[in-house]
Write a protein that holds these residues in place. Structure first.
Motif, PDB file in Angstrom:
ATOM      1  N   ALA A  10       0.851  -1.212   0.000  1.00  0.00           N
ATOM      2  CA  ALA A  10       0.000   0.000   0.000  1.00  0.00           C
ATOM      3  C   ALA A  10       0.877   1.248   0.000  1.00  0.00           C
ATOM      4  N   HIS A  11       1.955   1.235   0.781  1.00  0.00           N
ATOM      5  CA  HIS A  11       2.855   2.396   0.826  1.00  0.00           C
ATOM      6  C   HIS A  11       3.563   2.595  -0.515  1.00  0.00           C
ATOM      7  N   LEU A  12       4.015   1.520  -1.104  1.00  0.00           N
ATOM      8  CA  LEU A  12       4.732   1.608  -2.388  1.00  0.00           C
ATOM      9  C   LEU A  12       3.823   2.171  -3.486  1.00  0.00           C
ATOM     10  N   ASP A  13       2.558   1.804  -3.417  1.00  0.00           N
ATOM     11  CA  ASP A  13       1.616   2.309  -4.416  1.00  0.00           C
ATOM     12  C   ASP A  13       1.483   3.826  -4.319  1.00  0.00           C
ATOM     13  N   ALA A  14       1.720   4.345  -3.101  1.00  0.00           N
ATOM     14  CA  ALA A  14       1.495   5.784  -2.884  1.00  0.00           C
ATOM     15  C   ALA A  14       2.773   6.602  -2.871  1.00  0.00           C
ATOM     16  N   CYS A  15       3.936   5.963  -2.763  1.00  0.00           N
ATOM     17  CA  CYS A  15       5.168   6.722  -2.545  1.00  0.00           C
ATOM     18  C   CYS A  15       6.158   6.485  -3.672  1.00  0.00           C
ATOM     19  N   HIS A  16       6.419   7.514  -4.490  1.00  0.00           N
ATOM     20  CA  HIS A  16       7.332   7.325  -5.620  1.00  0.00           C
ATOM     21  C   HIS A  16       8.784   7.226  -5.176  1.00  0.00           C
ATOM     22  N   ILE A  17       9.091   7.833  -4.008  1.00  0.00           N
ATOM     23  CA  ILE A  17      10.474   7.760  -3.513  1.00  0.00           C
ATOM     24  C   ILE A  17      10.811   6.323  -3.135  1.00  0.00           C
ATOM     25  N   CYS A  18       9.902   5.695  -2.409  1.00  0.00           N
ATOM     26  CA  CYS A  18      10.150   4.296  -2.030  1.00  0.00           C
ATOM     27  C   CYS A  18      10.120   3.382  -3.249  1.00  0.00           C
ATOM     28  N   ARG A  19       9.293   3.732  -4.234  1.00  0.00           N
ATOM     29  CA  ARG A  19       9.288   2.921  -5.466  1.00  0.00           C
ATOM     30  C   ARG A  19      10.628   3.033  -6.176  1.00  0.00           C
ATOM     31  N   ALA A  20      11.218   4.206  -6.163  1.00  0.00           N
ATOM     32  CA  ALA A  20      12.537   4.403  -6.786  1.00  0.00           C
ATOM     33  C   ALA A  20      13.614   3.616  -6.042  1.00  0.00           C
ATOM     34  N   ARG A  21      13.519   3.651  -4.725  1.00  0.00           N
ATOM     35  CA  ARG A  21      14.495   2.874  -3.929  1.00  0.00           C
ATOM     36  C   ARG A  21      14.339   1.381  -4.212  1.00  0.00           C
ATOM     37  N   LEU A  22      13.100   0.948  -4.309  1.00  0.00           N
ATOM     38  CA  LEU A  22      12.821  -0.465  -4.595  1.00  0.00           C
ATOM     39  C   LEU A  22      13.372  -0.835  -5.969  1.00  0.00           C
ATOM     40  N   ALA A  23      13.170   0.060  -6.955  1.00  0.00           N
ATOM     41  CA  ALA A  23      13.636  -0.206  -8.322  1.00  0.00           C
ATOM     42  C   ALA A  23      15.161  -0.337  -8.350  1.00  0.00           C
ATOM     43  N   GLU A  24      15.836   0.495  -7.563  1.00  0.00           N
ATOM     44  CA  GLU A  24      17.304   0.418  -7.507  1.00  0.00           C
ATOM     45  C   GLU A  24      17.744  -0.929  -6.920  1.00  0.00           C
TER      46      GLU A  24
END
Lengths: 184, 181
Positions: free
Chosen positions: A27-41
């Motif tokens: 749910a947080h990842l769906d809402a947070c682009h910063i965490c999505r970027a960290r996850l992608a890295e």
């Protein structure tokens, strides 16, 4: 907004989160682009590690490995255990001999004195010595063993000693043989 | 005539058949060598470590269950052996200048060069990690062990394994980001 910590991100990628924690993280990842970027890295790192190819081995290791194993498993008589037992047996035999010496009476033997260096006389002396030795009779050694509380004859003691030695030798042979890992 | 299965080879080794163990070495030497190469970074050292790993495996073979696959067990032995070497020898890794060709070459000379540079860079960054971080990366990403299995393999608490793994990944990600690869 509080971001996901590294531990949660790592466990998310390792699929180690509980159902509840996973749902919360998603749910947080769906809402947070910063965490999505960290996850992608992190995912990119995982992909790079997963794609690292094997390196070709340049030679066959089997001959060297088998040669080393043959050297390590070659049987040897002089194992530490055997050497320790032999040392103890010799020590015991020496102690027994020292104890027995108190009961053995060896008669005094006169050793003839050699004359001064005169060749003819020397030769005559050696001839005499030789003839003396030829006619020399070994004195009988008389001994008396200490009285044992048991009624055991000398023959029985000797038999028992020989049997003990044979049992010990057979036991060591079997032990050394069983430790060998070489099969012909 | 079909070749014997791995379990059959393992059973023969249990009975003292060294020829069966030689067959096991031939089957798994590539895998074991690559574990050592990823951790030590040097062809010669990796070959030596691989040989020692097989010797150690033979010495402890009576503890191995022949019904289980050999590769994971051999890879763990290798990782532990390499980790001990790194710890005790204060190992100064020297990455090979000329890496042997990868197992699966990529098509096209330019793409091949770029890929080889990326791979070499990633290997160098892994080797730049402290030994304990290198070990957890190897066991998690290349041997696919769970956190608990890693903890059992390297005899560390579970919390330490997680902490080391997450920090190792963070260090690698930062370095790769800095080099834009």
């Amino acid at each position: 907004m509080k971001h996901l910590d590294d531990q949660i991100l790592n466990q998310y990628l390792d699929q180690q989160l509980s159902k509840h924690a996973l749902a919360s993280a998603q749910a947080h990842l769906d809402a947070c682009h910063i965490c999505r970027a960290r996850l992608a890295e992190m995912e990119s790192l995982f992909t790079a590690l997963g794609a690292l190819p094997d390196v070709a081995l340049q030679k066959n290791l089997a001959p060297a490995v088998m040669a080393a194993l043959r050297e390590k498993t070659a049987p040897t008589i002089w194992s530490r255990t055997f050497a320790a037992q032999l040392g103890m047996a010799l020590g015991l035999a020496l102690w027994a001999a020292m104890q027995a010496a108190a009961y053995i009476q060896i008669p005094q033997v006169e050793i003839p004195q050699l004359p001064s260096l005169d060749w003819e006389a020397l030769l005559a002396s050696f001839t005499n010595l030789y003839l003396t030795l030829l006619s020399y009779e070994i004195p009988s050694i008389s001994y008396q063993l200490p009285a044992l509380p048991l009624e055991i004859s000398t023959e029985q003691i000797v038999t028992l000693t020989v049997l003990t030695f044979l049992t010990w030798a057979a036991g060591n042979y079997l032990l050394l043989r069983s430790r060998s890992e070489v099969r012909q | 005539m079909s070749s014997p299965s791995e379990s059959e080879l393992a059973r023969r080794v249990h009975k003292g058949d060294q020829a069966a163990f030689a067959q096991i070495v031939r089957l798994h030497q590539q895998t074991v060598f690559n574990v050592a190469y990823r951790m030590l970074g040097n062809q010669q050292d990796a070959e030596d470590a691989a040989q020692d790993s097989f010797i150690r495996a033979y010495q402890f073979f009576d503890k191995f269950d022949p019904d289980r696959p050999l590769a994971p067990w051999l890879k763990r032995i290798t990782a532990n052996l390499c980790l001990n070497r790194l710890k005790t020898q204060k190992y100064a890794s020297s990455l090979d200048d000329n890496l042997p060709p990868p197992k699966d070459p990529h098509p096209g000379p330019e793409a091949q060069t770029v890929n080889r540079l990326r791979e070499a860079h990633l290997r160098a960054e892994i080797l730049a990690l402290p030994p304990r971080y290198r070990a957890v990366i190897e066991l998690r990403h290349f041997q696919e062990l769970s956190y608990e299995e890693i903890a059992t393999t390297i005899k560390k608490p579970l919390s330490t394994v997680k902490s080391d793994l997450f920090r190792a990944r963070k260090m690698l990600a930062e370095r790769l980001r800095e080099s834009n690869l």
